[in-house]
Design a protein around this motif. Structure first.
Motif, mmCIF file in Angstrom:
data_model
loop_
_atom_site.group_PDB
_atom_site.id
_atom_site.type_symbol
_atom_site.label_atom_id
_atom_site.label_comp_id
_atom_site.label_asym_id
_atom_site.label_seq_id
_atom_site.Cartn_x
_atom_site.Cartn_y
_atom_site.Cartn_z
ATOM 1 N N PHE A 1 0.828 -1.203 0.000
ATOM 2 C CA PHE A 1 0.000 0.000 0.000
ATOM 3 C C PHE A 1 0.869 1.263 0.000
ATOM 4 O O PHE A 1 0.594 2.227 -0.722
ATOM 5 C CB PHE A 1 -0.931 -0.016 1.219
ATOM 6 N N ILE A 2 1.929 1.264 0.811
ATOM 7 C CA ILE A 2 2.828 2.428 0.870
ATOM 8 C C ILE A 2 3.537 2.622 -0.466
ATOM 9 O O ILE A 2 3.680 3.737 -0.952
ATOM 10 C CB ILE A 2 3.828 2.272 2.039
ATOM 11 N N LYS A 3 3.967 1.525 -1.113
ATOM 12 C CA LYS A 3 4.613 1.632 -2.427
ATOM 13 C C LYS A 3 3.655 2.188 -3.474
ATOM 14 O O LYS A 3 4.010 3.046 -4.281
ATOM 15 C CB LYS A 3 5.129 0.262 -2.870
ATOM 16 N N LEU A 4 2.414 1.687 -3.447
ATOM 17 C CA LEU A 4 1.412 2.142 -4.408
ATOM 18 C C LEU A 4 1.098 3.637 -4.198
ATOM 19 O O LEU A 4 0.988 4.411 -5.147
ATOM 20 C CB LEU A 4 0.142 1.311 -4.268
ATOM 21 N N THR A 5 0.976 4.068 -2.959
ATOM 22 C CA THR A 5 0.715 5.468 -2.650
ATOM 23 C C THR A 5 1.879 6.345 -3.105
ATOM 24 O O THR A 5 1.686 7.416 -3.686
ATOM 25 C CB THR A 5 0.481 5.653 -1.134
ATOM 26 N N GLY A 6 3.090 5.912 -2.859
ATOM 27 C CA GLY A 6 4.274 6.664 -3.281
ATOM 28 C C GLY A 6 4.354 6.798 -4.790
ATOM 29 O O GLY A 6 4.683 7.860 -5.326
ATOM 30 N N ALA A 7 4.042 5.700 -5.512
ATOM 31 C CA ALA A 7 4.077 5.740 -6.976
ATOM 32 C C ALA A 7 3.007 6.695 -7.509
ATOM 33 O O ALA A 7 3.252 7.473 -8.443
ATOM 34 C CB ALA A 7 3.870 4.338 -7.535
ATOM 35 N N GLY A 8 1.807 6.665 -6.899
ATOM 36 C CA GLY A 8 0.745 7.586 -7.330
ATOM 37 C C GLY A 8 1.120 9.043 -7.092
ATOM 38 O O GLY A 8 0.871 9.913 -7.925
ATOM 39 N N LEU A 9 1.747 9.302 -5.963
ATOM 40 C CA LEU A 9 2.191 10.660 -5.654
ATOM 41 C C LEU A 9 3.260 11.124 -6.634
ATOM 42 O O LEU A 9 3.239 12.265 -7.104
ATOM 43 C CB LEU A 9 2.713 10.709 -4.214
#
Length: 197
Positions: free
Chosen positions: A8-16
């Protein structure tokens, strides 16, 4: 789909990261966003330093107006904010000071003196000379009629009790002192420097 906390943290970082790249101008969406930036509206405005008139704190304000005075065009105030270089308020304003623009643009704001003769039903615009002369004449008549030179014991008191004065709230200490001296020299006892509104 099973999403772990790390995923989830990786996905959020990539979206940001992707949305930041678009906002910085990379890609077609970023180009449209960069092209829609508006020019700063105070760039062509005339800046005037002044003092807020609401109380005796005397906060500094910056008044921005538009209109070329060289071509006899009436300037209009478009923005008012606190003066960050002023030693009293350092750019901050109270709620009343922050609402100065609404006061300037108020449709019912008087910009010229008005006079209503005795028995008349309507106010008419008059010149400043007429208004000041009228005030001075009425003050002189009232002082002549109601001035008390001596009290019942025969002591000299020099009092004018039928008229009072309410001074400006935005006066400096020096101006307030000079106004106080004028009011007292006329014999007025009812005098106030309205700094609490």
């Amino acid at each position: 789909m099973d999403l772990s906390r790390r995923g989830f943290i990786k996905l959020t970082g990539a979206g940001l990261a992707v949305s930041s790249m678009g906002a910085l101008g990379f890609g077609s969406a970023g180009t449209a966003l960069a092209a829609s930036v508006r020019p700063f509206r105070l760039t062509a405005a005339t800046e005037t330093r002044n003092t807020c008139t609401y109380c005796s704190v005397a906060c500094g304000i910056l008044i921005y107006s538009q209109g070329d005075r060289a071509k006899n065009v009436k300037s209009s105030v478009i923005h008012i904010e606190g003066d960050p270089d002023h030693p009293v308020n350092r750019g901050t304003l109270c709620p009343k000071g922050a609402g100065l623009l609404d006061i300037v643009r108020a449709p019912g704001r008087l910009t010229v003196p008005k006079y209503r003769a005795a028995g008349a039903t309507e106010w008419k615009e008059v010149s400043w000379d007429f208004a000041l002369d009228r005030i001075a004449t009425l003050m002189k008549q009232d002082r002549d009629a109601n001035f008390v030179e001596k009290n019942a014991a025969g002591d000299t008191v020099n009092r004018w009790l039928s008229t009072g004065m309410l001074a400006a709230s935005a006066s400096s200490s020096e101006t307030a002192y000079a106004t106080w001296k004028v009011a007292r020299s006329l014999g007025m006892l009812a005098f106030d420097n309205q700094a609490r509104v």
